[in-house]
Scaffold this active site. Structure first.
Site, PDB file in Angstrom:
ATOM      1  N   LYS A  34      -4.594   6.229  14.682  1.00  0.00           N
ATOM      2  CA  LYS A  34      -5.064   7.158  15.715  1.00  0.00           C
ATOM      3  C   LYS A  34      -4.110   8.341  15.844  1.00  0.00           C
ATOM      4  CE  LYS A  34      -2.978   4.451  19.467  1.00  0.00           C
ATOM      5  NZ  LYS A  34      -3.221   3.739  20.737  1.00  0.00           N
ATOM      6  N   ARG A 131      -5.665  -1.927  32.199  1.00  0.00           N
ATOM      7  CA  ARG A 131      -6.075  -0.595  31.774  1.00  0.00           C
ATOM      8  C   ARG A 131      -7.504  -0.620  31.251  1.00  0.00           C
ATOM      9  NH1 ARG A 131      -3.025   2.195  26.753  1.00  0.00           N
ATOM     10  NH2 ARG A 131      -4.166   0.530  25.690  1.00  0.00           N
ATOM     11  N   TYR A 252      18.028  30.886  26.879  1.00  0.00           N
ATOM     12  CA  TYR A 252      17.366  30.999  28.174  1.00  0.00           C
ATOM     13  C   TYR A 252      18.147  30.267  29.261  1.00  0.00           C
ATOM     14  CZ  TYR A 252      13.165  32.886  25.953  1.00  0.00           C
ATOM     15  OH  TYR A 252      12.273  33.677  25.271  1.00  0.00           O
ATOM     16  N   MET A 300      10.485  28.438  21.952  1.00  0.00           N
ATOM     17  CA  MET A 300       9.184  28.157  21.360  1.00  0.00           C
ATOM     18  C   MET A 300       9.257  28.008  19.849  1.00  0.00           C
ATOM     19  SD  MET A 300       5.625  30.354  21.546  1.00  0.00           S
ATOM     20  CE  MET A 300       5.392  30.083  23.297  1.00  0.00           C
TER      21      MET A 300
END
Length: 355
Positions: A34, A131, A252, A300
């Protein structure tokens, strides 16, 4: 020069891990593919695993369609089951097994005429994870209803463990006991173990194992003596460097402040490629095969590493973000997440296969 970033996928390591899982569990094995094989490329991994597994597990039908379109003909299991009658009919017609885990899915099978081919269903019991799955006291009735449709060629009984990655936790023993009581007297194969179950709970091994994350070399138990080999190496290069003086900040937010002359390498990879932005200064990386550290905030498209302890490293030096030298579990821990998320989030960088 093209951007020097890629995820190298070692298919030999993938097969090794599949053999380890099969040897430990015994019986038959569903290799879970998956989320594009946890970021490793589902089609390539399915082809590589053909001789080591008895079938493949996917999350939803579209993932099964992609494998069939690529020529993967082995047994497929859709773990979320069918979302509507159209998917139910398509799956059965294509020889794709479906998990049945709630009342609406069971009612759908009762009401929908299916193609006259052997249809395989896996009936999921909620043994304690809460679940998905039928309540233990409803399991026998759900089984009988599925049988009564006359459309179930085979029924496999399954459950899923919530805390199998905690070897000393009694919750898994309790789930095992609940499952055994709920399915007593019901015929058919059993499947209980995910990766952690296979590794840590021998008493839970039954007919079918369902290894997922372990196939890709990330030990869910975090063992330092794991028999598993890392499959993905996320890598790039240093493409610029500079020297910070004491007191200067980097990136940053000025999150890193140099306390001594610090040589900084700029690496062509960032959070848009799947590297976690939450990874802070001190997260390990390898440059020229030697461990050093991430410094400053991840951007990024770029991140910065400390080259100060590596005098021979510089522009062009290869960088391993995780792989054989830097375990993905270690990076995940420093970022406050799990290896599953890091591997599944890899994108934009090309996948390169080693076979």
């Amino acid at each position: 020069m093209t951007r020097p970033s890629a995820a190298l996928i070692d298919l030999r390591a993938l097969r090794h891990n599949a053999r380890v899982m099969r040897s430990m569990h015994g019986g038959r094995q569903i290799a879970v593919l998956k989320s594009n094989a946890y970021g490793h490329g589902a089609v390539a991994c399915a082809r590589a695993l053909g001789g080591t597994s008895d079938g493949f597990g996917v999350a939803f039908l579209e993932e099964a369609r992609q494998l069939r379109a690529a020529g993967i003909e082995g047994p497929l299991l859709v773990l979320e089951g069918a979302f509507d009658a159209r998917e139910l009919v398509e799956a059965v017609a294509g020889g794709i097994a479906l998990v049945v885990h709630h009342e609406d899915q069971l009612r759908m099978i009762e009401r929908t005429p299916l193609p006259r081919v052997p249809a395989s269903f896996w009936l999921k019991i909620d043994s304690g994870m809460h679940r998905a799955g039928f309540a233990p006291d409803a399991a026998a009735a759900a089984y009988r209803r599925l049988q009564a449709t006359g459309q179930a060629h085979s029924i496999t009984l399954m459950t899923h463990f919530a805390r199998a990655d905690e070897p000393d936790c009694p919750a898994t023993r309790e789930q095992l006991a609940v499952f055994e009581a709920a399915t007593q007297g019901l015929a058919g194969p059993r499947s209980l173990c995910n990766s952690a179950g296979i590794l840590a709970w021998p008493a839970a091994r039954r007919d079918w194992g369902r290894p997922g994350i372990a196939l890709y070399g990330a030990d869910p138990l975090g063992s330092s003596a794991s028999p598993l080999a890392p499959v993905m190496t996320l890598r790039s290069h240093v493409f610029s460097q500079r020297l910070l003086q004491p007191g200067e900040t980097l990136g940053y937010g000025g999150a890193f402040r140099a306390t001594e002359p610090t040589r900084v390498g700029l690496v062509a990879l960032g959070y848009a490629d799947g590297y976690p932005r939450a990874a802070a200064t001190g997260t390990p990386v390898a440059v020229d095969g030697q461990r050093t550290r991430l410094i400053g905030r991840v951007s990024m498209d770029m991140l910065t590493v400390d080259l100060t302890p590596l005098p021979h490293a510089g522009i062009g030096s290869p960088v391993e973000l995780w792989g054989p030298t830097i375990p993905v579990n270690e990076v995940a821990s420093r970022a406050g997440t799990i290896a599953y998320e890091l591997l599944c989030n890899v994108k934009r960088v090309p996948l390169q296969y080693l076979d």
